[in-house]
Design a protein around this motif. Sequence first.
Motif, mmCIF file in Angstrom:
data_model
loop_
_atom_site.group_PDB
_atom_site.id
_atom_site.type_symbol
_atom_site.label_atom_id
_atom_site.label_comp_id
_atom_site.label_asym_id
_atom_site.label_seq_id
_atom_site.Cartn_x
_atom_site.Cartn_y
_atom_site.Cartn_z
ATOM 1 N N PRO A 36 0.827 -1.222 0.000
ATOM 2 C CA PRO A 36 0.000 0.000 0.000
ATOM 3 C C PRO A 36 0.850 1.256 0.000
ATOM 4 O O PRO A 36 1.963 1.281 0.533
ATOM 5 C CB PRO A 36 -0.764 -0.128 1.317
ATOM 6 C CG PRO A 36 0.169 -0.890 2.216
ATOM 7 C CD PRO A 36 0.955 -1.813 1.337
ATOM 8 N N ASP A 37 0.317 2.303 -0.620
ATOM 9 C CA ASP A 37 0.936 3.627 -0.518
ATOM 10 C C ASP A 37 0.751 4.157 0.898
ATOM 11 O O ASP A 37 0.035 3.586 1.719
ATOM 12 C CB ASP A 37 0.296 4.598 -1.520
ATOM 13 C CG ASP A 37 0.708 4.319 -2.957
ATOM 14 O OD1 ASP A 37 1.759 3.676 -3.171
ATOM 15 O OD2 ASP A 37 -0.032 4.735 -3.869
ATOM 16 N N TRP A 38 1.372 5.297 1.174
ATOM 17 C CA TRP A 38 1.190 6.005 2.445
ATOM 18 C C TRP A 38 0.554 7.358 2.163
ATOM 19 O O TRP A 38 1.070 8.107 1.341
ATOM 20 C CB TRP A 38 2.537 6.226 3.146
ATOM 21 C CG TRP A 38 2.378 6.910 4.471
ATOM 22 C CD1 TRP A 38 2.315 8.262 4.692
ATOM 23 C CD2 TRP A 38 2.223 6.292 5.750
ATOM 24 N NE1 TRP A 38 2.135 8.519 6.021
ATOM 25 C CE2 TRP A 38 2.075 7.328 6.692
ATOM 26 C CE3 TRP A 38 2.192 4.975 6.188
ATOM 27 C CZ2 TRP A 38 1.908 7.068 8.054
ATOM 28 C CZ3 TRP A 38 2.028 4.726 7.531
ATOM 29 C CH2 TRP A 38 1.898 5.772 8.459
ATOM 30 N N PRO A 39 -0.568 7.674 2.835
ATOM 31 C CA PRO A 39 -1.388 6.794 3.674
ATOM 32 C C PRO A 39 -2.432 6.061 2.840
ATOM 33 O O PRO A 39 -2.998 6.617 1.908
ATOM 34 C CB PRO A 39 -2.040 7.783 4.631
ATOM 35 C CG PRO A 39 -2.215 9.039 3.804
ATOM 36 C CD PRO A 39 -1.040 9.083 2.874
ATOM 37 N N ALA A 40 -2.672 4.821 3.219
ATOM 38 C CA ALA A 40 -3.722 4.022 2.586
ATOM 39 C C ALA A 40 -4.255 3.055 3.635
ATOM 40 O O ALA A 40 -3.556 2.131 4.047
ATOM 41 C CB ALA A 40 -3.198 3.265 1.371
ATOM 42 N N ASP A 41 -5.462 3.287 4.080
ATOM 43 C CA ASP A 41 -6.107 2.490 5.125
ATOM 44 C C ASP A 41 -6.857 1.355 4.448
ATOM 45 O O ASP A 41 -7.945 1.540 3.909
ATOM 46 C CB ASP A 41 -7.057 3.389 5.918
ATOM 47 C CG ASP A 41 -7.657 2.703 7.126
ATOM 48 O OD1 ASP A 41 -7.817 1.476 7.098
ATOM 49 O OD2 ASP A 41 -7.976 3.415 8.107
ATOM 50 N N THR A 42 -6.248 0.173 4.460
ATOM 51 C CA THR A 42 -6.854 -0.956 3.778
ATOM 52 C C THR A 42 -6.943 -2.134 4.736
ATOM 53 O O THR A 42 -6.721 -1.998 5.936
ATOM 54 C CB THR A 42 -6.055 -1.300 2.498
ATOM 55 O OG1 THR A 42 -6.643 -2.414 1.837
ATOM 56 C CG2 THR A 42 -4.595 -1.595 2.799
#
Length: 287
Positions: A99-105
């Motif tokens: 995931p990229d930052w930020p990415a809430d997954t």
Amino acid sequence: MNLESFDETGFVSLFDGESLRGWHAEPRVYGSVYPGGPSVDAIFAAHGITPPVEPEKHPAAWHVEHGAVIGQQATPGYGGYLVSDEAFGDFELVLEARPDWPADTGIMLRRRFQDWTGYQVLLDHRESGGIGGFFGNGLASFSAVPFAVRARKNAAGEVIGLEADDPATSMEPVTQEKIDRLSYAGSVEDFLKVWKWDDWNEIRIRCVGALPVITTWVNGLKVAQIDTATIDMPDYDPQAVLDYVGTRGHIALEVHDNDAFFGESRWGHGAKCRWRAIRIKSLDSGA
């Protein structure tokens, strides 16, 4: 710190590396807070929070690129899920995430069809995010996490990695209550030794039982375990959960929406999550 080895026999692929065959997209539409309880939208209204407007019209965007599933917000602020067509009972699931930052997954387990309810393994790659812990979507919103992380920055203010979150300044502090819901809680120090910044990380999940015991590993490091039959908190009724969720359900990958509290610190503008090498082994009796 001990890294575990695993029996890699018996796995079947859930992703062909070329298409989304075997998966379908669903918008991030909320439901009840717990089985038989009030709707999330009603709770939002009671707290003066404006819910997403017609989220069913704004699903996330999913496609395949360079052998990986890519998920991102198609409409800024709105999320969604990529859901397996097949349902599963007891299993071990392995996948790689970047995931990229930020990415809430996160990864949902035993998710009900076209229903937000299910167990979620967190991959909150953002400030004060929990990775490898658990959340109950539509299951009294139980939170069970061993630690949280935040951005590690260089002198120029650029994010260059992860470090332990500071409870004194945390946007979502890890309380002892959240830790105590776990039957095993790994250390953030060990996690930071194995996590690979801006690279692929292997997530392994074992889910076994009618009210499942769920265990997570990151790059071979055991991170957390929870027994969902023993969660003790208001509005969490194990029997009601079992009756509603059942013993089988779908797997789903998440693109979170942005809310009034976190805003783009939850999902950055243009951020993406990436998934590859998704495979599963049935642990059902007689399989």
